[in-house]
Scaffold this motif. Structure first.
Motif, PDB file in Angstrom:
ATOM      1  N   LEU A  81       1.164  -1.077  -0.220  1.00 39.46           N
ATOM      2  CA  LEU A  81       0.278  -0.096  -0.398  1.00 39.46           C
ATOM      3  C   LEU A  81       0.978   1.086  -0.016  1.00 39.46           C
ATOM      4  O   LEU A  81       0.913   2.048   1.353  1.00 39.46           O
ATOM      5  N   SER A  82       1.416   1.457  -1.697  1.00 42.59           N
ATOM      6  CA  SER A  82       2.114   2.655  -1.262  1.00 42.59           C
ATOM      7  C   SER A  82       2.183   4.077  -2.798  1.00 42.59           C
ATOM      8  O   SER A  82       1.553   3.477  -2.886  1.00 42.59           O
ATOM      9  N   LYS A  83       3.497   4.525  -2.400  1.00 45.79           N
ATOM     10  CA  LYS A  83       2.506   5.376  -3.380  1.00 45.79           C
ATOM     11  C   LYS A  83       3.419   4.771  -5.047  1.00 45.79           C
ATOM     12  O   LYS A  83       2.501   5.015  -5.953  1.00 45.79           O
ATOM     13  N   GLU A  84       3.766   4.524  -4.851  1.00 44.53           N
ATOM     14  CA  GLU A  84       4.392   3.565  -6.295  1.00 44.53           C
ATOM     15  C   GLU A  84       3.798   3.163  -7.171  1.00 44.53           C
ATOM     16  O   GLU A  84       3.781   2.592  -7.857  1.00 44.53           O
ATOM     17  N   LYS A  85       2.862   1.706  -6.089  1.00 43.74           N
ATOM     18  CA  LYS A  85       1.637   0.637  -6.062  1.00 43.74           C
ATOM     19  C   LYS A  85       0.499   1.854  -6.521  1.00 43.74           C
ATOM     20  O   LYS A  85      -0.443   1.013  -7.163  1.00 43.74           O
ATOM     21  N   ARG A  86       0.599   2.790  -6.155  1.00 45.11           N
ATOM     22  CA  ARG A  86      -0.560   3.872  -6.499  1.00 45.11           C
ATOM     23  C   ARG A  86      -1.971   2.587  -5.740  1.00 45.11           C
ATOM     24  O   ARG A  86      -3.574   2.967  -6.928  1.00 45.11           O
ATOM     25  N   ILE A  87      -2.189   2.818  -4.351  1.00 42.14           N
ATOM     26  CA  ILE A  87      -2.879   2.124  -4.292  1.00 42.14           C
ATOM     27  C   ILE A  87      -4.341   3.210  -4.078  1.00 42.14           C
ATOM     28  O   ILE A  87      -5.023   3.211  -4.071  1.00 42.14           O
ATOM     29  N   LEU A  88      -4.224   5.214  -3.834  1.00 42.97           N
ATOM     30  CA  LEU A  88      -5.439   6.107  -3.828  1.00 42.97           C
ATOM     31  C   LEU A  88      -5.501   5.690  -5.007  1.00 42.97           C
ATOM     32  O   LEU A  88      -6.465   6.363  -4.811  1.00 42.97           O
ATOM     33  N   PRO A  89      -4.920   6.540  -6.124  1.00 46.07           N
ATOM     34  CA  PRO A  89      -5.587   5.847  -7.046  1.00 46.07           C
ATOM     35  C   PRO A  89      -6.916   5.251  -7.208  1.00 46.07           C
ATOM     36  O   PRO A  89      -7.912   5.366  -8.452  1.00 46.07           O
TER      37      PRO A  89
ATOM     38  N   ILE B  24      -3.921  -4.758 -10.278  1.00 45.28           N
ATOM     39  CA  ILE B  24      -2.672  -4.034  -9.972  1.00 45.28           C
ATOM     40  C   ILE B  24      -2.596  -2.618 -10.673  1.00 45.28           C
ATOM     41  O   ILE B  24      -3.021  -3.052 -12.157  1.00 45.28           O
ATOM     42  N   ASN B  25      -1.894  -1.700  -9.978  1.00 42.96           N
ATOM     43  CA  ASN B  25      -2.227  -0.292 -10.517  1.00 42.96           C
ATOM     44  C   ASN B  25      -1.290   0.482 -10.999  1.00 42.96           C
ATOM     45  O   ASN B  25      -1.833   1.285 -11.010  1.00 42.96           O
ATOM     46  N   SER B  26       0.220  -0.165 -10.204  1.00 42.15           N
ATOM     47  CA  SER B  26       1.453   0.353 -10.154  1.00 42.15           C
ATOM     48  C   SER B  26       1.029   0.652 -12.545  1.00 42.15           C
ATOM     49  O   SER B  26       1.148  -0.101 -12.824  1.00 42.15           O
ATOM     50  N   TYR B  27       2.005   1.997 -12.962  1.00 39.40           N
ATOM     51  CA  TYR B  27       2.549   2.305 -13.431  1.00 39.40           C
ATOM     52  C   TYR B  27       4.209   2.740 -13.872  1.00 39.40           C
ATOM     53  O   TYR B  27       4.614   4.091 -13.107  1.00 39.40           O
ATOM     54  N   GLY B  28       4.719   2.116 -14.266  1.00 40.03           N
ATOM     55  CA  GLY B  28       5.917   2.386 -14.687  1.00 40.03           C
ATOM     56  C   GLY B  28       7.424   1.530 -13.639  1.00 40.03           C
ATOM     57  O   GLY B  28       8.297   1.902 -13.443  1.00 40.03           O
ATOM     58  N   PHE B  29       6.674   1.192 -12.927  1.00 41.63           N
ATOM     59  CA  PHE B  29       7.548   1.015 -11.301  1.00 41.63           C
ATOM     60  C   PHE B  29       7.657  -0.128 -11.772  1.00 41.63           C
ATOM     61  O   PHE B  29       8.951  -1.086 -11.313  1.00 41.63           O
TER      62      PHE B  29
ATOM     63  N   ALA C  33      -2.759  -1.429 -15.220  1.00 36.14           N
ATOM     64  CA  ALA C  33      -3.019  -0.309 -15.783  1.00 36.14           C
ATOM     65  C   ALA C  33      -1.742   0.307 -16.393  1.00 36.14           C
ATOM     66  O   ALA C  33      -1.754   0.744 -18.110  1.00 36.14           O
ATOM     67  N   ASP C  34      -0.723  -0.536 -16.667  1.00 35.23           N
ATOM     68  CA  ASP C  34       0.491  -0.270 -17.036  1.00 35.23           C
ATOM     69  C   ASP C  34       1.331  -1.490 -18.418  1.00 35.23           C
ATOM     70  O   ASP C  34       0.587  -2.529 -18.680  1.00 35.23           O
ATOM     71  N   PRO C  35       0.860  -0.460 -19.611  1.00 38.22           N
ATOM     72  CA  PRO C  35       1.110  -1.336 -21.156  1.00 38.22           C
ATOM     73  C   PRO C  35       2.313  -2.199 -20.568  1.00 38.22           C
ATOM     74  O   PRO C  35       1.903  -3.269 -21.495  1.00 38.22           O
ATOM     75  N   ALA C  36       3.334  -2.147 -20.276  1.00 35.58           N
ATOM     76  CA  ALA C  36       4.828  -2.692 -20.087  1.00 35.58           C
ATOM     77  C   ALA C  36       3.833  -3.814 -19.600  1.00 35.58           C
ATOM     78  O   ALA C  36       4.977  -5.252 -19.499  1.00 35.58           O
ATOM     79  N   MET C  37       2.842  -4.407 -18.810  1.00 39.62           N
ATOM     80  CA  MET C  37       2.583  -5.584 -18.301  1.00 39.62           C
ATOM     81  C   MET C  37       1.412  -6.536 -18.772  1.00 39.62           C
ATOM     82  O   MET C  37       1.809  -7.666 -19.115  1.00 39.62           O
ATOM     83  N   ASP C  38       1.752  -5.770 -20.340  1.00 41.61           N
ATOM     84  CA  ASP C  38       1.061  -6.437 -21.363  1.00 41.61           C
ATOM     85  C   ASP C  38       1.822  -8.232 -22.205  1.00 41.61           C
ATOM     86  O   ASP C  38       1.443  -9.065 -21.687  1.00 41.61           O
ATOM     87  N   GLU C  39       3.145  -8.205 -21.531  1.00 42.61           N
ATOM     88  CA  GLU C  39       3.874  -8.658 -21.618  1.00 42.61           C
ATOM     89  C   GLU C  39       3.683 -10.106 -20.576  1.00 42.61           C
ATOM     90  O   GLU C  39       4.271 -11.299 -20.448  1.00 42.61           O
TER      91      GLU C  39
END
Length: 411
Positions: A247-255, A319-324, A344-350
């Motif tokens: 539950l952290s900023k880089e994981k983007r729990i609040l958004p 999983i809501n992280s983006y770029g992390f 949310a992160d397109p990189a996770m398409d892999e």
């Protein structure tokens, strides 16, 4: 083989790095290899076998994590126990870039042992996101300087370090942390990246050593007594979403919580939140103000092997992280359970199996809200995604990935 694993993140820390190390250790031991993990921690509370606790600060615990003392102190301690390190170990595998991991690099070089370095994460994003200015600029600079000094003459053998650009290194925080990561990677004989997109970034920013893409894996033993079926979401049901990350900023729990609160169907969403972090209280405060108490359960840190019990009756994992995240163990754990993924992160398409997840159109709160509302508009999507995820279940198990790791060890 006799393998020494070095990491600064292991005990008392939930998350992808510790769980991937535990899975590797278990799989290697089942094949007859001798594994010893070197890490910081509390010797009194340690019950795990084959673990060497390096000198650890008693009071300094950033983000509640044990913090190893200087590499020099660690080396002195290890050499008292293992006077000639190469008499006890055939290979060193390092999983991080701080004090304990630096000691592992120095031991491998001193005793001419093969050195494997796994690059797990985007430390530049972690510092940039969690610390405020001007603190983050100072911390990143100090970490880079200390890393270089600790490695001594070894650090001069690395290639030219990356500079700022318009891609990933947009400020001096990112520059310092990328320099640290590249320096660490270039001292290894071989580098492991858990994903192809992160391997590409490492190569672009100056890692010259061979980079091997080897996925993390889920420990098979955690799933052997559990059954997971295809998920289906009926129109009259509440949508059950599980969050299994810090539950952290880089994981983007609040958004993410803001997205749920903005949904047209928020009264029909049940959230299970597993994890802890620097935004736990903020998340609880937001939920209290914007969500009904019956909708959300904060479970805190759950023993890793028990997380899968909570996944059995969920509709989807998020999983809501983006770029992390370089890969996202949350995704692998969901796939192992036949659970679709909302992300949310397109990189996770892999990482997400084809047609096994739903990605928001961008990283905004509104886009994630739209993705959530799509599940209500088209409830059969859950079953379709779950069927595709179940087909990929075997690919994320550690028993599938361990042969690739052994092949690299033996090269």
């Amino acid at each position: 083989m006799r393998i020494a694993l070095f990491t600064d993140i292991y005990l008392d820390i939930p998350g992808g790095i510790p769980s991937s190390i535990k899975a590797q250790k278990s799989a290697l031991q089942k094949l007859g290899h001798k594994i010893t993990i070197f890490c910081p921690g509390d010797q009194i509370n340690n019950t795990e076998k084959d673990l060497y606790i390096v000198p650890t600060h008693r009071l300094l615990r950033p983000n509640q994590a044990p913090l190893a003392k200087r590499p020099k102190r660690i080396l002195q301690s290890i050499k008292k126990e293992y006077s000639v390190f190469s008499d006890y170990f055939d290979l060193v595998h390092v999983h991080y870039e701080a004090s304990c991991s630096i000691a592992g690099v120095k031991l491998a070089k001193e005793y001419k042992l093969k050195l494997i370095q796994t690059m797990h994460g985007r430390e530049d994003i972690a510092i940039n996101t969690n610390l405020s200015a001007p603190t983050k600029y100072l911390v990143a600079r100090l970490l880079n300087i200390m890393h270089s000094i600790s490695l001594g003459r070894l650090s001069s053998k690395t290639e030219r370090l990356p500079r700022k650009d318009r891609f990933l290194i947009k400020n001096s925080v990112c520059q310092n942390m990328w320099q640290l990561m590249v320096r660490q990677a270039n001292l290894a004989d071989a580098v492991i990246s858990p994903s192809a997109h992160f391997a590409k970034n490492l190569k672009q920013y100056g890692v010259k050593k061979p980079i091997h893409v080897i996925s993390n894996g889920v420990d098979d033993s955690y799933l052997q007594n559990l059954g997971f079926s295809v998920r289906s979401f009926k129109p009259n049901e509440h949508l059950r979403i599980i969050w299994n990350s810090r539950l952290s900023k880089e994981k983007r729990i609040l958004p993410f919580l803001q997205s749920v609160a903005s949904s047209k169907h928020k009264d029909r969403i049940d959230l299970t939140i597993i994890g802890d972090g620097n935004q736990m209280q903020e998340a609880k405060n937001f939920a209290k103000s914007h969500l009904q108490s019956s909708q959300i359960k904060f479970l805190g840190i759950v023993p890793h092997e028990q997380i899968f019990n909570f996944m059995q009756n969920q509709h989807i994992s998020v999983i809501n992280s983006y770029g992390f995240d370089t890969q996202g163990m949350t995704i692998l754990e969901a796939v192992a359970c036949g659970l679709p993924v909302l992300y949310a992160d397109p990189a996770m398409d892999e990482v997400v199996p084809e047609h096994g997840g739903l990605r928001s159109s961008n990283d905004s709160v509104a886009a994630m809200t739209d993705a959530i509302d799509q599940l209500f508009a088209h409830p059969t999507i859950i079953e379709e995604m779950s069927k595709n995820v179940i087909k990929a279940k075997g690919s994320v198990l550690q028993s599938t990935q361990i042969s690739k790791l052994l092949e690299l060890y033996l090269k």
